[in-house]
Design an enzyme around this catalytic site. Sequence first.
Site, mmCIF file in Angstrom:
data_model
loop_
_atom_site.group_PDB
_atom_site.id
_atom_site.type_symbol
_atom_site.label_atom_id
_atom_site.label_comp_id
_atom_site.label_asym_id
_atom_site.label_seq_id
_atom_site.Cartn_x
_atom_site.Cartn_y
_atom_site.Cartn_z
ATOM 1 N N THR A 249 0.832 -1.215 0.000
ATOM 2 C CA THR A 249 0.000 0.000 0.000
ATOM 3 C C THR A 249 0.856 1.250 0.000
ATOM 4 O O THR A 249 0.601 2.193 -0.762
ATOM 5 C CB THR A 249 -0.896 0.038 1.257
ATOM 6 N N SER A 292 -5.629 2.101 -0.348
ATOM 7 C CA SER A 292 -6.234 0.888 0.197
ATOM 8 C C SER A 292 -7.747 1.016 0.070
ATOM 9 O O SER A 292 -8.382 1.736 0.813
ATOM 10 C CB SER A 292 -5.822 0.745 1.666
ATOM 11 N N CYS A 356 -5.789 2.574 10.395
ATOM 12 C CA CYS A 356 -4.416 2.114 10.183
ATOM 13 C C CYS A 356 -3.516 2.457 11.369
ATOM 14 O O CYS A 356 -3.336 3.626 11.710
ATOM 15 C CB CYS A 356 -3.833 2.728 8.911
ATOM 16 N N ASP A 398 -4.869 -5.082 -3.837
ATOM 17 C CA ASP A 398 -5.864 -4.080 -3.503
ATOM 18 C C ASP A 398 -6.110 -3.191 -4.730
ATOM 19 O O ASP A 398 -6.990 -3.429 -5.522
ATOM 20 C CB ASP A 398 -5.348 -3.263 -2.309
HETATM 21 C C1 HEM Z 1 -5.149 -0.998 8.881
HETATM 22 C C2 HEM Z 1 -4.498 1.760 4.950
HETATM 23 C C3 HEM Z 1 0.310 1.645 5.676
HETATM 24 C C4 HEM Z 1 -0.334 -1.681 9.137
HETATM 25 C C5 HEM Z 1 -5.385 -0.213 7.774
HETATM 26 C C6 HEM Z 1 -6.700 0.171 7.286
HETATM 27 C C7 HEM Z 1 -6.512 0.919 6.173
HETATM 28 C C8 HEM Z 1 -5.086 1.040 5.963
HETATM 29 C C9 HEM Z 1 -7.595 1.533 5.278
HETATM 30 C C10 HEM Z 1 -8.037 -0.141 7.959
HETATM 31 C C11 HEM Z 1 -8.629 -1.462 7.536
HETATM 32 C C12 HEM Z 1 -10.008 -1.677 8.140
HETATM 33 O O1 HEM Z 1 -10.703 -0.762 8.565
HETATM 34 O O2 HEM Z 1 -10.447 -2.808 8.150
HETATM 35 C C13 HEM Z 1 -3.135 1.987 4.832
HETATM 36 C C14 HEM Z 1 -2.548 2.872 3.842
HETATM 37 C C15 HEM Z 1 -1.202 2.836 4.059
HETATM 38 C C16 HEM Z 1 -0.938 1.932 5.161
HETATM 39 C C17 HEM Z 1 -3.320 3.678 2.792
HETATM 40 C C18 HEM Z 1 -0.098 3.561 3.329
HETATM 41 C C19 HEM Z 1 -0.259 4.710 2.741
HETATM 42 C C20 HEM Z 1 0.558 0.743 6.684
HETATM 43 C C21 HEM Z 1 1.863 0.387 7.180
HETATM 44 C C22 HEM Z 1 1.675 -0.594 8.134
HETATM 45 C C23 HEM Z 1 0.258 -0.803 8.257
HETATM 46 C C24 HEM Z 1 3.180 0.997 6.710
HETATM 47 C C25 HEM Z 1 2.684 -1.348 8.987
HETATM 48 C C26 HEM Z 1 3.883 -0.991 9.254
HETATM 49 C C27 HEM Z 1 -1.695 -1.782 9.355
HETATM 50 C C28 HEM Z 1 -2.280 -2.665 10.355
HETATM 51 C C29 HEM Z 1 -3.677 -2.454 10.288
HETATM 52 C C30 HEM Z 1 -3.900 -1.455 9.242
HETATM 53 C C31 HEM Z 1 -1.528 -3.616 11.275
HETATM 54 C C32 HEM Z 1 -4.753 -3.137 11.140
HETATM 55 C C33 HEM Z 1 -5.178 -2.214 12.262
HETATM 56 C C34 HEM Z 1 -6.291 -2.785 13.096
HETATM 57 O O3 HEM Z 1 -7.041 -3.644 12.631
HETATM 58 O O4 HEM Z 1 -6.415 -2.376 14.258
HETATM 59 N N1 HEM Z 1 -4.419 0.343 6.957
HETATM 60 N N2 HEM Z 1 -2.142 1.435 5.595
HETATM 61 N N3 HEM Z 1 -0.381 0.017 7.360
HETATM 62 N N4 HEM Z 1 -2.684 -1.076 8.717
HETATM 63 FE FE1 HEM Z 1 -2.405 0.271 7.238
#
Ligand code: HEM
Length: 408
Positions: A249, A292, A356, A398
Amino acid sequence: SNTANDLKENADVPTFPMPRTLPLRPPPDYARLRKENPISKAKIWDGSVVWLVTRHHDVSKVLTDPHFSKVRTHPGFPETGPGGKAAAHAGKPTFVDMDPPEHTRHRGMVEQDFTKKKAEEMRPKIQQIVDKILDEMLTKAQPVDLLASFALPVPTLVIYHMLGVPYEDHEFLDTCNAIRTNGSATSAESARASKDLMDYLARLVDKKTQNPTNDIISRLAIEQVQTSKLTHDELVAMSFLLLVAGNATTANMIALGTLTLLQHPDQLAELRRDPSLIKNAVEEILRYVTGSQFATRRLALEDVEIGGQIIKKGEGVWALNASANEDEDVFSNATRFDIHRQPNPHLAFGDGIHVCIAQDLARVEIQIAIETLIRRLPNLQLAVPADELQYVTIPKRDFGVAALPVKW
Ligand code: HEM
């Protein structure tokens, strides 16, 4: 999960995902639905019917309402494809697929590693990583694929550093990751690569337990596993989640953000003249591209009313953050890319308890990557006509560009 009656009633509902007409813009159906039918039914790949939620206010409501679950083993949970469905039933979930109270407890173990303060403290390290990757890219023959040679290594090396992956193991992990995310690998090949990664992480957890270093895996091994708050396998799975969740992403946001700027040369020139605009520009990239787009799926645990529509217990919901991010009720001239846009309450990182965890880290990575790229390469340009670019979407990925050939 649909009865025969439901299927008849749903015979003429549209198919989701809907086609795009412009590669970088969401499907035009979203704008029509926001206006005419903001909460509507659609049929997904397995023939089941889900609710599409399209307005900003309603998307936010779904994501913050505790009546919606993220537990993917509930019958009827909307999946992006057969691979995702199999994975959702294969092992014990990580916190991305949990509801409270487990979600709260597991996410709480790593929240301290992803605060805004931590992300800001990472700036010098991220700058160093970005410069090193760019130095290497500049030694290659042009054109190069900006996605593989720049955008993907940035988040990958940052998370290796934070998790404490030793330098000599990078190549092995890169290879596994490349197979996992390569659209042309067979499912057996990508399953094998995932297993190799898990086995590697299991050995790494053991190593860190015996010889802790200053990183996330060592801290969790000592604080959580040795005190029996987390099992060894749960730590391996959590490390896997953190290792893979954000790389593609973030890479896509860097690549597609660069592409969007190249297609808006006046704004790119302005950003080069005034780099202090980068933070605001990255928020606009996040909104406009919405890297995403298919993660924000839920299942109703009870009957819930959203925007005047009753969603029944057991029904699946797709909260379309890409649609929310183009909602004219919230963003004026929403279809316009504007690096000065303010306020910008986009939902690119989701909302509610699953928002996120690494959003501030991702922001800093994208800011430094793009700022450095356009500063060091004043003649950066696409090496192929934009209409020849290939995109990838679900079920393979995605949404993203398959490659971004550039020269400078
Ligand atoms: C959750 C987007 C970068 C780790 C999410 C969700 C989105 C998202 C939309 C929510 C999913 C939901 O509601 O079901 C993005 C975008 C990113 C990014 C657009 C970059 C621009 C990252 C990075 C990491 C990461 C760099 C890890 C180092 C996670 C994790 C979750 C998450 C572990 C789950 C959180 C939870 O369920 O409590 N992300 N993400 N993401 N993201 Fe990201």
